[in-house]
Every structure is written in structure tokens, then in C-alpha cells.
Design a protein around this motif. Structure first.
Motif, PDB file in Angstrom:
ATOM      1  N   ARG A 114       0.807  -1.357   0.109  1.00 30.37           N
ATOM      2  CA  ARG A 114      -0.024  -0.002  -0.007  1.00 30.37           C
ATOM      3  C   ARG A 114       0.599   1.397   0.058  1.00 30.37           C
ATOM      4  NH1 ARG A 114      -5.012  -0.688   0.068  1.00 30.37           N
ATOM      5  NH2 ARG A 114      -4.725  -2.428   1.383  1.00 30.37           N
ATOM      6  N   PRO A 115       1.798   1.389   0.954  1.00 33.03           N
ATOM      7  CA  PRO A 115       2.604   2.915   0.895  1.00 33.03           C
ATOM      8  C   PRO A 115       3.354   2.848  -0.466  1.00 33.03           C
ATOM      9  CG  PRO A 115       2.788   1.688   2.964  1.00 33.03           C
ATOM     10  CD  PRO A 115       2.355   0.666   2.037  1.00 33.03           C
ATOM     11  N   PRO A 116       4.127   2.078  -0.810  1.00 31.27           N
ATOM     12  CA  PRO A 116       4.926   2.464  -2.113  1.00 31.27           C
ATOM     13  C   PRO A 116       3.824   2.541  -3.360  1.00 31.27           C
ATOM     14  CG  PRO A 116       5.396   0.243  -1.512  1.00 31.27           C
ATOM     15  CD  PRO A 116       4.505   0.712  -0.426  1.00 31.27           C
ATOM     16  N   VAL A 117       2.871   1.747  -3.480  1.00 32.76           N
ATOM     17  CA  VAL A 117       1.988   2.162  -4.585  1.00 32.76           C
ATOM     18  C   VAL A 117       1.212   3.444  -4.560  1.00 32.76           C
ATOM     19  CG1 VAL A 117      -0.285   1.111  -5.636  1.00 32.76           C
ATOM     20  CG2 VAL A 117       1.588  -0.559  -5.051  1.00 32.76           C
ATOM     21  N   LEU A 163      -7.996   2.534  -5.414  1.00 33.02           N
ATOM     22  CA  LEU A 163      -9.242   1.934  -4.776  1.00 33.02           C
ATOM     23  C   LEU A 163      -8.586   1.094  -3.602  1.00 33.02           C
ATOM     24  CD1 LEU A 163     -11.582   1.550  -7.824  1.00 33.02           C
ATOM     25  CD2 LEU A 163     -11.484   3.506  -6.130  1.00 33.02           C
ATOM     26  N   ASP A 164      -7.914   0.143  -4.032  1.00 31.96           N
ATOM     27  CA  ASP A 164      -7.607  -0.944  -3.109  1.00 31.96           C
ATOM     28  C   ASP A 164      -6.469  -1.817  -3.413  1.00 31.96           C
ATOM     29  OD1 ASP A 164      -7.540  -2.453  -0.504  1.00 31.96           O
ATOM     30  OD2 ASP A 164      -9.841  -3.077  -0.662  1.00 31.96           O
ATOM     31  N   PHE A 221      -5.971  -2.439  -7.593  1.00 25.94           N
ATOM     32  CA  PHE A 221      -7.264  -1.856  -8.103  1.00 25.94           C
ATOM     33  C   PHE A 221      -7.220  -0.221  -8.179  1.00 25.94           C
ATOM     34  CE2 PHE A 221      -8.270  -6.051  -6.544  1.00 25.94           C
ATOM     35  CZ  PHE A 221      -9.151  -6.601  -7.382  1.00 25.94           C
ATOM     36  N   ILE A 222      -7.187   0.202  -9.519  1.00 24.06           N
ATOM     37  CA  ILE A 222      -7.239   1.565  -9.735  1.00 24.06           C
ATOM     38  C   ILE A 222      -8.339   2.087 -10.656  1.00 24.06           C
ATOM     39  CG2 ILE A 222      -4.732   1.796  -9.471  1.00 24.06           C
ATOM     40  CD1 ILE A 222      -5.833   2.106 -12.913  1.00 24.06           C
ATOM     41  N   GLN A 223      -8.737   3.160 -10.576  1.00 25.07           N
ATOM     42  CA  GLN A 223      -9.710   3.681 -11.507  1.00 25.07           C
ATOM     43  C   GLN A 223      -9.090   4.960 -12.175  1.00 25.07           C
ATOM     44  OE1 GLN A 223     -13.294   5.377  -9.973  1.00 25.07           O
ATOM     45  NE2 GLN A 223     -14.280   3.822 -10.950  1.00 25.07           N
ATOM     46  N   LEU A 224      -9.055   4.964 -13.487  1.00 29.02           N
ATOM     47  CA  LEU A 224      -8.637   5.935 -14.398  1.00 29.02           C
ATOM     48  C   LEU A 224     -10.062   6.941 -14.359  1.00 29.02           C
ATOM     49  CD1 LEU A 224      -7.094   4.416 -17.490  1.00 29.02           C
ATOM     50  CD2 LEU A 224      -5.803   5.614 -15.146  1.00 29.02           C
ATOM     51  N   GLN A 225      -9.730   8.495 -14.244  1.00 29.86           N
ATOM     52  CA  GLN A 225     -10.919   9.200 -14.021  1.00 29.86           C
ATOM     53  C   GLN A 225     -10.887  10.539 -14.791  1.00 29.86           C
ATOM     54  OE1 GLN A 225     -10.618   9.804  -9.804  1.00 29.86           O
ATOM     55  NE2 GLN A 225     -12.036   8.026  -9.372  1.00 29.86           N
ATOM     56  N   VAL A 237     -10.851  -0.220 -12.768  1.00 30.85           N
ATOM     57  CA  VAL A 237     -11.960  -0.518 -12.425  1.00 30.85           C
ATOM     58  C   VAL A 237     -12.980   0.190 -12.914  1.00 30.85           C
ATOM     59  CG1 VAL A 237     -13.596  -0.505 -10.381  1.00 30.85           C
ATOM     60  CG2 VAL A 237     -11.298  -1.327 -10.017  1.00 30.85           C
ATOM     61  N   PRO A 238     -13.660  -0.102 -13.871  1.00 33.78           N
ATOM     62  CA  PRO A 238     -14.908   0.561 -14.701  1.00 33.78           C
ATOM     63  C   PRO A 238     -15.686   1.280 -13.474  1.00 33.78           C
ATOM     64  CG  PRO A 238     -14.931  -1.728 -15.334  1.00 33.78           C
ATOM     65  CD  PRO A 238     -14.113  -1.589 -14.024  1.00 33.78           C
ATOM     66  N   GLN A 239     -16.041   2.552 -14.119  1.00 31.24           N
ATOM     67  CA  GLN A 239     -17.260   3.336 -13.374  1.00 31.24           C
ATOM     68  C   GLN A 239     -18.184   2.479 -12.933  1.00 31.24           C
ATOM     69  OE1 GLN A 239     -16.619   6.866 -12.523  1.00 31.24           O
ATOM     70  NE2 GLN A 239     -14.315   6.570 -13.460  1.00 31.24           N
ATOM     71  N   GLY A 240     -18.531   2.568 -11.265  1.00 32.71           N
ATOM     72  CA  GLY A 240     -19.839   1.885 -11.078  1.00 32.71           C
ATOM     73  C   GLY A 240     -19.369   0.747 -10.508  1.00 32.71           C
TER      74      GLY A 240
END
Length: 92
Positions: A10-13, A35-36, A43-47, A81-84
Motif C-alpha cells: 500500500r505505501p509504495p503503490v 481503490l484497494d 485496483f485503480i480507477q482512471l478518471q 475498475v470501470p465506473q460503477g
């Protein structure tokens, strides 16, 4: 096999996402959110402008994945991760 626990990752990511990747994406109106991390899967989310952008798959592969794998561990799995779907990470 991933030699790190999710808590170790978690910290380096988070640092790489916030300090290195996010500023790159922001220059083009995009954003990214961590996200987690579950079982070594990030798990990331492009926005922002990245949503629906035809280059988002390249961004994921050649910026996000490359940075995290080279800096932390080559076996990291990056999941956009897709929106929603933020509450359904186990399904991805």
C-alpha cells in the motif's frame, strides 16, 4: 508469487500513484485513484478525461503498469475498475 503483503504494498503503490502517475495524467485532464490492493492485485480507477479516452488502455499498460511493476515488483497485477464497479472489486 508476490513476496509482499497487501499492507506492505500500500505505501509504495500509493506514493507512486499520487506523486508520479497522477501528475502525468493531470496534464491532460485525467486522474487516477487507488481503490484497494487485494491479494497483490492493485485496483485503480482512471478518471477525468481518461474515462472514455481511446488511449486509456495504453495509459494503463505503458504508464501505470510499467511504473508500478518496475518500481515495486514485476508480478503486480493492475486492474482498472470501470465506473460503477467500485464496490464489486472481488468480481473483477
Amino acid at each position: 508469487m508476490m513476496p509482499f503483503s497487501d499492507e506492505d504494498l500500500r505505501p509504495p503503490v500509493s506514493s507512486i500513484v499520487e506523486k508520479k502517475i497522477a501528475p502525468m495524467l493531470a496534464r491532460d485532464g485525467g486522474a487516477i485513484q487507488l481503490l484497494d490492493i487485494i491479494n497483490g492485485r492493485v485496483f485503480i480507477q482512471l478518471q477525468g478525461a481518461c474515462v472514455g479516452c481511446s488511449a486509456s488502455s495504453s495509459t494503463l499498460k505503458f504508464i501505470v503498469e510499467k511504473e508500478l511493476k518496475s518500481a515495486i515488483h514485476p508480478e503486480l497485477e493492475i486492474v482498472n475498475v470501470p465506473q460503477g464497479m467500485e464496490k464489486n472489486l472481488q468480481e473483477l
